[in-house]
Design a protein around this motif. Structure first.
Motif, PDB file in Angstrom:
ATOM      1  N   MET A   1      48.404 -63.379 -74.735  1.00 63.05           N
ATOM      2  CA  MET A   1      48.316 -62.275 -73.787  1.00 63.05           C
ATOM      3  C   MET A   1      49.566 -62.254 -72.915  1.00 63.05           C
ATOM      4  SD  MET A   1      45.577 -63.840 -70.970  1.00 63.05           S
ATOM      5  CE  MET A   1      45.587 -62.455 -69.854  1.00 63.05           C
ATOM      6  N   LYS A   2      49.871 -61.040 -72.439  1.00 61.10           N
ATOM      7  CA  LYS A   2      51.008 -60.901 -71.541  1.00 61.10           C
ATOM      8  C   LYS A   2      50.510 -61.112 -70.106  1.00 61.10           C
ATOM      9  CE  LYS A   2      54.479 -58.459 -72.913  1.00 61.10           C
ATOM     10  NZ  LYS A   2      55.282 -57.327 -73.434  1.00 61.10           N
ATOM     11  N   VAL A   3      51.163 -61.995 -69.368  1.00 62.06           N
ATOM     12  CA  VAL A   3      50.781 -62.237 -67.971  1.00 62.06           C
ATOM     13  C   VAL A   3      51.929 -61.801 -67.075  1.00 62.06           C
ATOM     14  CG1 VAL A   3      50.096 -63.967 -66.265  1.00 62.06           C
ATOM     15  CG2 VAL A   3      49.346 -64.202 -68.655  1.00 62.06           C
ATOM     16  N   ARG A   4      51.595 -60.926 -66.124  1.00 63.18           N
ATOM     17  CA  ARG A   4      52.624 -60.489 -65.191  1.00 63.18           C
ATOM     18  C   ARG A   4      52.436 -61.237 -63.860  1.00 63.18           C
ATOM     19  NH1 ARG A   4      54.967 -54.666 -63.306  1.00 63.18           N
ATOM     20  NH2 ARG A   4      55.137 -54.424 -65.558  1.00 63.18           N
ATOM     21  N   ILE A   5      53.458 -62.001 -63.517  1.00 64.50           N
ATOM     22  CA  ILE A   5      53.402 -62.824 -62.303  1.00 64.50           C
ATOM     23  C   ILE A   5      54.224 -62.146 -61.213  1.00 64.50           C
ATOM     24  CG2 ILE A   5      53.894 -65.109 -61.334  1.00 64.50           C
ATOM     25  CD1 ILE A   5      54.003 -66.082 -64.341  1.00 64.50           C
ATOM     26  N   THR A   6      53.528 -61.640 -60.195  1.00 60.44           N
ATOM     27  CA  THR A   6      54.242 -60.981 -59.095  1.00 60.44           C
ATOM     28  C   THR A   6      54.825 -62.044 -58.168  1.00 60.44           C
ATOM     29  OG1 THR A   6      52.666 -59.173 -59.261  1.00 60.44           O
ATOM     30  CG2 THR A   6      54.039 -59.239 -57.272  1.00 60.44           C
ATOM     31  N   LEU A   7      56.066 -61.805 -57.739  1.00 59.35           N
ATOM     32  CA  LEU A   7      56.821 -62.803 -56.948  1.00 59.35           C
ATOM     33  C   LEU A   7      56.828 -62.445 -55.469  1.00 59.35           C
ATOM     34  CD1 LEU A   7      59.876 -62.900 -59.378  1.00 59.35           C
ATOM     35  CD2 LEU A   7      57.936 -64.505 -59.344  1.00 59.35           C
ATOM     36  N   PHE A   8      56.763 -63.461 -54.620  1.00 59.05           N
ATOM     37  CA  PHE A   8      56.825 -63.255 -53.171  1.00 59.05           C
ATOM     38  C   PHE A   8      57.756 -64.269 -52.531  1.00 59.05           C
ATOM     39  CE2 PHE A   8      52.766 -61.325 -54.288  1.00 59.05           C
ATOM     40  CZ  PHE A   8      52.860 -60.115 -53.612  1.00 59.05           C
ATOM     41  N   GLY A   9      58.195 -63.947 -51.327  1.00 53.45           N
ATOM     42  CA  GLY A   9      58.984 -64.876 -50.521  1.00 53.45           C
ATOM     43  C   GLY A   9      60.196 -65.379 -51.298  1.00 53.45           C
ATOM     44  N   ALA A  10      60.463 -66.665 -51.176  1.00 51.90           N
ATOM     45  CA  ALA A  10      61.651 -67.256 -51.789  1.00 51.90           C
ATOM     46  C   ALA A  10      61.656 -67.082 -53.307  1.00 51.90           C
ATOM     47  CB  ALA A  10      61.746 -68.740 -51.427  1.00 51.90           C
ATOM     48  N   LEU A  11      60.485 -66.906 -53.911  1.00 49.22           N
ATOM     49  CA  LEU A  11      60.448 -66.754 -55.368  1.00 49.22           C
ATOM     50  C   LEU A  11      60.870 -65.364 -55.823  1.00 49.22           C
ATOM     51  CD1 LEU A  11      57.349 -68.905 -56.320  1.00 49.22           C
ATOM     52  CD2 LEU A  11      59.727 -69.285 -57.021  1.00 49.22           C
ATOM     53  N   ARG A  12      60.996 -64.418 -54.883  1.00 49.63           N
ATOM     54  CA  ARG A  12      61.516 -63.100 -55.270  1.00 49.63           C
ATOM     55  C   ARG A  12      62.901 -63.237 -55.903  1.00 49.63           C
ATOM     56  NH1 ARG A  12      59.111 -58.370 -53.824  1.00 49.63           N
ATOM     57  NH2 ARG A  12      57.455 -58.503 -52.272  1.00 49.63           N
TER      58      ARG A  12
ATOM     59  N   ALA B   1      54.528 -73.212 -67.852  1.00 54.02           N
ATOM     60  CA  ALA B   1      55.338 -72.207 -68.553  1.00 54.02           C
ATOM     61  C   ALA B   1      56.309 -71.526 -67.589  1.00 54.02           C
ATOM     62  CB  ALA B   1      54.410 -71.170 -69.201  1.00 54.02           C
ATOM     63  N   LEU B   2      55.834 -71.243 -66.384  1.00 51.01           N
ATOM     64  CA  LEU B   2      56.698 -70.582 -65.407  1.00 51.01           C
ATOM     65  C   LEU B   2      57.851 -71.506 -64.987  1.00 51.01           C
ATOM     66  CD1 LEU B   2      57.212 -68.053 -63.651  1.00 51.01           C
ATOM     67  CD2 LEU B   2      55.890 -69.171 -61.840  1.00 51.01           C
ATOM     68  N   GLN B   3      57.544 -72.769 -64.861  1.00 51.90           N
ATOM     69  CA  GLN B   3      58.615 -73.704 -64.496  1.00 51.90           C
ATOM     70  C   GLN B   3      59.729 -73.700 -65.544  1.00 51.90           C
ATOM     71  OE1 GLN B   3      56.210 -77.233 -63.200  1.00 51.90           O
ATOM     72  NE2 GLN B   3      58.055 -77.564 -61.988  1.00 51.90           N
ATOM     73  N   HIS B   4      59.323 -73.717 -66.814  1.00 50.71           N
ATOM     74  CA  HIS B   4      60.330 -73.655 -67.884  1.00 50.71           C
ATOM     75  C   HIS B   4      61.137 -72.357 -67.792  1.00 50.71           C
ATOM     76  CE1 HIS B   4      59.383 -77.315 -69.967  1.00 50.71           C
ATOM     77  NE2 HIS B   4      58.084 -77.022 -69.948  1.00 50.71           N
ATOM     78  N   HIS B   5      60.395 -71.251 -67.589  1.00 48.38           N
ATOM     79  CA  HIS B   5      61.071 -69.957 -67.528  1.00 48.38           C
ATOM     80  C   HIS B   5      62.084 -69.923 -66.385  1.00 48.38           C
ATOM     81  CE1 HIS B   5      61.438 -65.529 -67.842  1.00 48.38           C
ATOM     82  NE2 HIS B   5      61.594 -65.616 -66.517  1.00 48.38           N
ATOM     83  N   VAL B   6      61.653 -70.403 -65.223  1.00 46.18           N
ATOM     84  CA  VAL B   6      62.530 -70.367 -64.058  1.00 46.18           C
ATOM     85  C   VAL B   6      63.726 -71.300 -64.272  1.00 46.18           C
ATOM     86  CG1 VAL B   6      62.666 -71.075 -61.626  1.00 46.18           C
ATOM     87  CG2 VAL B   6      60.793 -69.596 -62.392  1.00 46.18           C
ATOM     88  N   HIS B   7      63.467 -72.450 -64.869  1.00 46.75           N
ATOM     89  CA  HIS B   7      64.552 -73.388 -65.151  1.00 46.75           C
ATOM     90  C   HIS B   7      65.633 -72.723 -66.005  1.00 46.75           C
ATOM     91  CE1 HIS B   7      66.507 -76.682 -67.476  1.00 46.75           C
ATOM     92  NE2 HIS B   7      66.503 -77.267 -66.291  1.00 46.75           N
ATOM     93  N   ASP B   8      65.172 -71.942 -67.012  1.00 45.67           N
ATOM     94  CA  ASP B   8      66.115 -71.301 -67.938  1.00 45.67           C
ATOM     95  C   ASP B   8      66.769 -70.048 -67.352  1.00 45.67           C
ATOM     96  OD1 ASP B   8      65.403 -73.244 -69.723  1.00 45.67           O
ATOM     97  OD2 ASP B   8      64.067 -71.950 -70.900  1.00 45.67           O
ATOM     98  N   HIS B   9      65.964 -69.238 -66.617  1.00 48.37           N
ATOM     99  CA  HIS B   9      66.447 -67.913 -66.214  1.00 48.37           C
ATOM    100  C   HIS B   9      66.856 -67.797 -64.759  1.00 48.37           C
ATOM    101  CE1 HIS B   9      64.153 -67.156 -69.922  1.00 48.37           C
ATOM    102  NE2 HIS B   9      65.053 -66.192 -70.134  1.00 48.37           N
ATOM    103  N   ALA B  10      66.416 -68.741 -63.923  1.00 50.29           N
ATOM    104  CA  ALA B  10      66.775 -68.661 -62.494  1.00 50.29           C
ATOM    105  C   ALA B  10      67.036 -70.068 -61.975  1.00 50.29           C
ATOM    106  CB  ALA B  10      65.654 -67.983 -61.699  1.00 50.29           C
ATOM    107  N   PRO B  11      68.074 -70.677 -62.518  1.00 52.12           N
ATOM    108  CA  PRO B  11      68.318 -72.086 -62.175  1.00 52.12           C
ATOM    109  C   PRO B  11      68.456 -72.386 -60.672  1.00 52.12           C
ATOM    110  CG  PRO B  11      70.156 -71.135 -63.444  1.00 52.12           C
ATOM    111  CD  PRO B  11      69.033 -70.165 -63.495  1.00 52.12           C
ATOM    112  N   PRO B  12      68.869 -71.420 -59.815  1.00 49.62           N
ATOM    113  CA  PRO B  12      68.942 -71.779 -58.392  1.00 49.62           C
ATOM    114  C   PRO B  12      67.574 -72.098 -57.769  1.00 49.62           C
ATOM    115  CG  PRO B  12      70.207 -69.771 -58.822  1.00 49.62           C
ATOM    116  CD  PRO B  12      69.395 -70.054 -60.053  1.00 49.62           C
ATOM    117  N   ILE B  13      66.494 -71.605 -58.397  1.00 52.35           N
ATOM    118  CA  ILE B  13      65.150 -71.868 -57.861  1.00 52.35           C
ATOM    119  C   ILE B  13      64.758 -73.293 -58.250  1.00 52.35           C
ATOM    120  CG2 ILE B  13      62.708 -71.201 -57.932  1.00 52.35           C
ATOM    121  CD1 ILE B  13      64.295 -68.940 -56.830  1.00 52.35           C
TER     122      ILE B  13
END
Lengths: 86, 169, 169, 86
Positions: free
Chosen positions: D1-12, D36-48
């Motif tokens: 399934m596709k999960v849409r994770i809405t971002l807030f605060g520093a995670l924006r 899964a999100l940690q992996h995604h962020v590691h790959d796509h938003a390394p400053p986070i």
């Protein structure tokens, strides 16, 4: 000396003028003034309980005057029954 | 001291003004404002009230408000603005009897200063409340003695009964 | 529940309104009104601030404000009116970030309800603050984790350090 | 399934669109989504920092969803970094 005791709260009922004047020896203590006032109230305003005068504090415009203090030289003093502000 | 505002407001000239209290204590240094407002309510101790009258020994009350402010400042131990105003005269249901506002950099100090001030105003300031009842009767409220010996006796009674204050106000 | 008012106010449409809070909680049954107002201040942790921005997850925030109100009611154990409003958007120094007002028959319950509500809003509601500094820099504030495991870890840290809250807000 | 994770605060800062979409197996737990999100962020938003995702909570519009819960059926979820209201 003549001491003018300004009345507040429930003690206003002790004299409709809003004050009681008593003749006291110079340098009288507050304790002595309290006793004289109790006699006066007993004689002139019997509905006022002696306990109310006992529970009241005396004060100048500047501070509370406890039993060991002397009556202010200007003869001006206030009697403060238990307070209920707020 | 300009950081502490004190007033006795004759209600026949106008009501207490919470907005003025907020304006007085507001300051770019301060992030927290705690206020307490006392309002005349319809019932007290089970009796229907139509209004109350406040009697004050005004010069001493104002001096005490100022002293209370200094105590609050000492308690806070840092910058503080404090506003204390009490009504005098004849108040109806809903009228404001007392307004206290305290502002400090952070909220905990603001709450502590506000609470200290209202407790002291209620228990120590030379102010007397007369309640007027629906049946036409009226009575001066039971109060806190300012007399050393009786204050001590009241404290002992409170300890024994374990409640917050001997006569429930 | 009409005794609890909750709002998220977009600051671009107008400021928070403490007078509206007082009006909402005022009631002939109530003698005590305690309020807390949070204001944007000029400095935080030693840095000069020019303004802050608040980001909220609004539907959950409103639900939580309501839950917080129910908790305050349970804590008070009697009649209560409570008003909770938080700003969103870009605020300048002096703008109001949060307004809480609690009214009850007596003052102690009002203070307790107000304090409970503001603490819960600060530590539990999905709200994030970004600070803008004089030098043009900006940063999201350190905050409270809503994650079970981390909340427990934070509580332990607070116990060990003996201060009121782990990250000082 | 596709999960849409809405971002807030520093995670924006993790995605300028304000959300991240991930493909997850049906009935995934929040713990699995977090990983899964940690992996995604590691790959796509390394400053986070990975720690920020660890300290964040997941939530629906109705409640916080702790690690043992499953991802909502509608695939809508929010990630809430440490909060700083007031």
């Amino acid at each position: 000396m003549k001491v003018r005791i300004t009345l507040f709260g429930a003690l206003r009922d002790a004299d409709s003028r809003g004050y009681i004047e008593l003749d006291m020896p110079e340098q009288s203590t507050i304790a002595a003034l309290r006793e004289a006032l109790q006699h006066h109230v007993h004689d002139h305003a019997p509905p006022i309980s002696a306990g109310l005068v006992q529970r009241s504090a005396f004060a100048s415009e500047h501070e509370i005057l406890h039993n060991h203090r002397t009556v202010p030289e200007d003869g001006q003093i206030a009697i403060l029954p238990p307070v209920s502000g707020g | 001291m300009t950081d502490i505002y004190t007033a006795v407001v004759d209600i026949s000239h106008g009501p207490l003004d919470p907005t003025a209290a907020l304006d007085f204590v507001s300051d770019p240094r301060f992030g927290g404002i705690a206020t307490f407002i006392g309002r005349v309510r319809q019932h007290n101790l089970g009796r229907a009230v139509t209004g109350v009258s406040y009697d004050l020994f005004e010069p001493l009350a104002l001096r005490m408000f100022q002293d209370i402010g200094e105590r609050a400042r000492a308690e806070v131990g840092g910058p503080l603005k404090l506003y204390i105003a009490h009504a005098k005269g004849d108040l109806r249901i809903g009228d404001l009897a007392v307004v206290v506002a305290a502002a400090t950099p952070h909220r905990d100090e603001a709450f502590r200063a506000c609470r200290l001030a209202i407790e002291a105003v209620k228990h120590e300031a030379p102010i007397w409340k007369k309640e007027h009842y629906v049946d036409g009767d009226s009575a001066w409220s039971e109060g806190c003695s300012l007399c050393e010996e009786h204050r001590e006796a009241e404290r002992q009674a409170v300890k024994q009964h374990g409640d917050a204050h001997g006569h429930g106000h």
